[in-house]
Design a protein around this motif. Sequence first.
Motif, PDB file in Angstrom:
ATOM      1  N   LEU A  63     -37.088 -35.572  66.340  1.00 41.75           N
ATOM      2  CA  LEU A  63     -36.343 -34.793  65.343  1.00 41.75           C
ATOM      3  C   LEU A  63     -36.718 -35.267  63.959  1.00 41.75           C
ATOM      4  O   LEU A  63     -36.788 -36.474  63.699  1.00 41.75           O
ATOM      5  N   GLY A  64     -36.914 -34.318  63.051  1.00 47.87           N
ATOM      6  CA  GLY A  64     -37.267 -34.689  61.683  1.00 47.87           C
ATOM      7  C   GLY A  64     -36.235 -34.192  60.704  1.00 47.87           C
ATOM      8  O   GLY A  64     -35.704 -33.089  60.849  1.00 47.87           O
ATOM      9  N   CYS A  65     -35.961 -35.012  59.701  1.00 44.39           N
ATOM     10  CA  CYS A  65     -35.022 -34.629  58.643  1.00 44.39           C
ATOM     11  C   CYS A  65     -35.693 -34.785  57.294  1.00 44.39           C
ATOM     12  O   CYS A  65     -36.214 -35.864  56.973  1.00 44.39           O
ATOM     13  N   LEU A  66     -35.665 -33.720  56.484  1.00 41.43           N
ATOM     14  CA  LEU A  66     -36.307 -33.730  55.182  1.00 41.43           C
ATOM     15  C   LEU A  66     -35.268 -33.471  54.108  1.00 41.43           C
ATOM     16  O   LEU A  66     -34.343 -32.695  54.317  1.00 41.43           O
ATOM     17  N   ILE A  67     -35.427 -34.133  52.974  1.00 37.57           N
ATOM     18  CA  ILE A  67     -34.510 -33.895  51.865  1.00 37.57           C
ATOM     19  C   ILE A  67     -35.298 -33.713  50.573  1.00 37.57           C
ATOM     20  O   ILE A  67     -36.302 -34.407  50.338  1.00 37.57           O
ATOM     21  N   HIS A  68     -34.876 -32.751  49.769  1.00 40.18           N
ATOM     22  CA  HIS A  68     -35.420 -32.561  48.418  1.00 40.18           C
ATOM     23  C   HIS A  68     -34.361 -32.997  47.425  1.00 40.18           C
ATOM     24  O   HIS A  68     -33.254 -32.467  47.452  1.00 40.18           O
ATOM     25  N   LEU A  69     -34.665 -33.924  46.566  1.00 40.21           N
ATOM     26  CA  LEU A  69     -33.714 -34.326  45.510  1.00 40.21           C
ATOM     27  C   LEU A  69     -34.392 -34.124  44.163  1.00 40.21           C
ATOM     28  O   LEU A  69     -35.621 -34.224  44.051  1.00 40.21           O
ATOM     29  N   PRO A  70     -33.611 -33.839  43.121  1.00 41.04           N
ATOM     30  CA  PRO A  70     -34.237 -33.621  41.804  1.00 41.04           C
ATOM     31  C   PRO A  70     -34.997 -34.865  41.355  1.00 41.04           C
ATOM     32  O   PRO A  70     -34.585 -35.987  41.624  1.00 41.04           O
ATOM     33  N   VAL A  71     -36.119 -34.616  40.689  1.00 44.69           N
ATOM     34  CA  VAL A  71     -36.930 -35.734  40.196  1.00 44.69           C
ATOM     35  C   VAL A  71     -36.580 -35.957  38.722  1.00 44.69           C
ATOM     36  O   VAL A  71     -36.535 -35.007  37.948  1.00 44.69           O
ATOM     37  N   ASP A  72     -36.321 -37.190  38.366  1.00 44.22           N
ATOM     38  CA  ASP A  72     -35.987 -37.472  36.957  1.00 44.22           C
ATOM     39  C   ASP A  72     -37.148 -37.143  36.052  1.00 44.22           C
ATOM     40  O   ASP A  72     -38.299 -37.409  36.366  1.00 44.22           O
ATOM     41  N   LYS A  73     -36.819 -36.607  34.918  1.00 45.33           N
ATOM     42  CA  LYS A  73     -37.910 -36.336  33.971  1.00 45.33           C
ATOM     43  C   LYS A  73     -38.104 -37.551  33.084  1.00 45.33           C
ATOM     44  O   LYS A  73     -37.172 -38.234  32.766  1.00 45.33           O
TER      45      LYS A  73
ATOM     46  N   LYS B 151     -34.252 -39.744  44.563  1.00 45.31           N
ATOM     47  CA  LYS B 151     -34.957 -38.623  43.919  1.00 45.31           C
ATOM     48  C   LYS B 151     -36.247 -38.346  44.676  1.00 45.31           C
ATOM     49  O   LYS B 151     -36.782 -39.215  45.361  1.00 45.31           O
ATOM     50  N   GLY B 152     -36.733 -37.118  44.535  1.00 46.04           N
ATOM     51  CA  GLY B 152     -37.979 -36.751  45.191  1.00 46.04           C
ATOM     52  C   GLY B 152     -37.767 -36.178  46.581  1.00 46.04           C
ATOM     53  O   GLY B 152     -36.662 -35.836  46.978  1.00 46.04           O
ATOM     54  N   THR B 153     -38.860 -36.077  47.329  1.00 44.78           N
ATOM     55  CA  THR B 153     -38.820 -35.480  48.662  1.00 44.78           C
ATOM     56  C   THR B 153     -39.117 -36.563  49.690  1.00 44.78           C
ATOM     57  O   THR B 153     -40.118 -37.268  49.585  1.00 44.78           O
ATOM     58  N   TRP B 154     -38.246 -36.649  50.681  1.00 38.82           N
ATOM     59  CA  TRP B 154     -38.355 -37.701  51.703  1.00 38.82           C
ATOM     60  C   TRP B 154     -38.152 -37.109  53.088  1.00 38.82           C
ATOM     61  O   TRP B 154     -37.451 -36.122  53.267  1.00 38.82           O
ATOM     62  N   TYR B 155     -38.755 -37.762  54.066  1.00 43.20           N
ATOM     63  CA  TYR B 155     -38.709 -37.258  55.443  1.00 43.20           C
ATOM     64  C   TYR B 155     -38.626 -38.438  56.405  1.00 43.20           C
ATOM     65  O   TYR B 155     -39.290 -39.450  56.216  1.00 43.20           O
TER      66      TYR B 155
END
Lengths: 116, 152, 29
Positions: free
Chosen positions: A106-116, A37-41
Amino acid sequence: NVIVSSNDRAFQLTVANYSVTGFEGYAMARASHGVSKGTWYFEVYFDDQPDDSHVRIGWSQVHAPLQACVGYNKFSYGWRSKHGTKFHDAKGKKYHFGGFKQGDTLGCLIHLPVDK
Amino acid sequence: DFFKINQLKFRKKMIKFARSRIHGWGLYAMETIAQDEMIVEYIGQKIRSLVADEREKAYERRGIGSSYLFRIDEHSVIDATKRGNFARFINHSCQPNCYAKVLTIEGDKRIVIYSRSIINKGEEITYDYKFPIEDDKIDCLCGAKACRGYLN
Amino acid sequence: WSAFAPEFQELEENEKYIEKEGEFDMEDE
């Protein structure tokens, strides 16, 4: 520390803590840690590229087969050095003009839903 | 084993292919073959397992039979569909007169067909393909007494 | 051989297949 996993990888790839070397057909190595979850790079330095060779990098679930490239099926998303094509489920689409090559970072970024 | 496999190349007249009573073309013994004798190596393109899976799907889409894929181990498959030798003509039987063995010669795995019993001159060479079980059944035409009825 | 399968090629030994870059791709740009 996140490193290249010594076991979650195709057996024929040469893996050191932070580097992967492949030859012949595409195969995959994954990181020692995953995210959920969250944003990672992450960033990768493209160290060596013999003539006519290419790489693909990206994000993968644990279900994606190690004996194929990243982006082969629905469990991974890949970005190819040749033409900069993006791949998912074995379908390549135009993404980044010109692609990338040896010497590039090279960079890779991912957005995943954050748990509420 | 290395010596015997190389000998196979000079014993080609031991077998020939011809019309089969089972299906299409088959391989026949041209001389009496003793039990447990090397008959022929199953030759083709050595490919990775996942490449074989992709080829199987491609062959099915194009209506090409995929029964020329012969598994060596969990990592590799021999594909004799477009490139290989006449071992690809060996037909399936539920009561075969041959079996296959994977031999490792100088680190390289190869598939060799052996005789299960004495094979008389003129007899068709057969092998149990051990096709995986599937819902869509394909009739087996081997005609053996112990025929399982279906290839899969 | 050409009578049975026009594209078929006879081999004396197993041939190691050299995979293409797009070996696993269904579609490419």
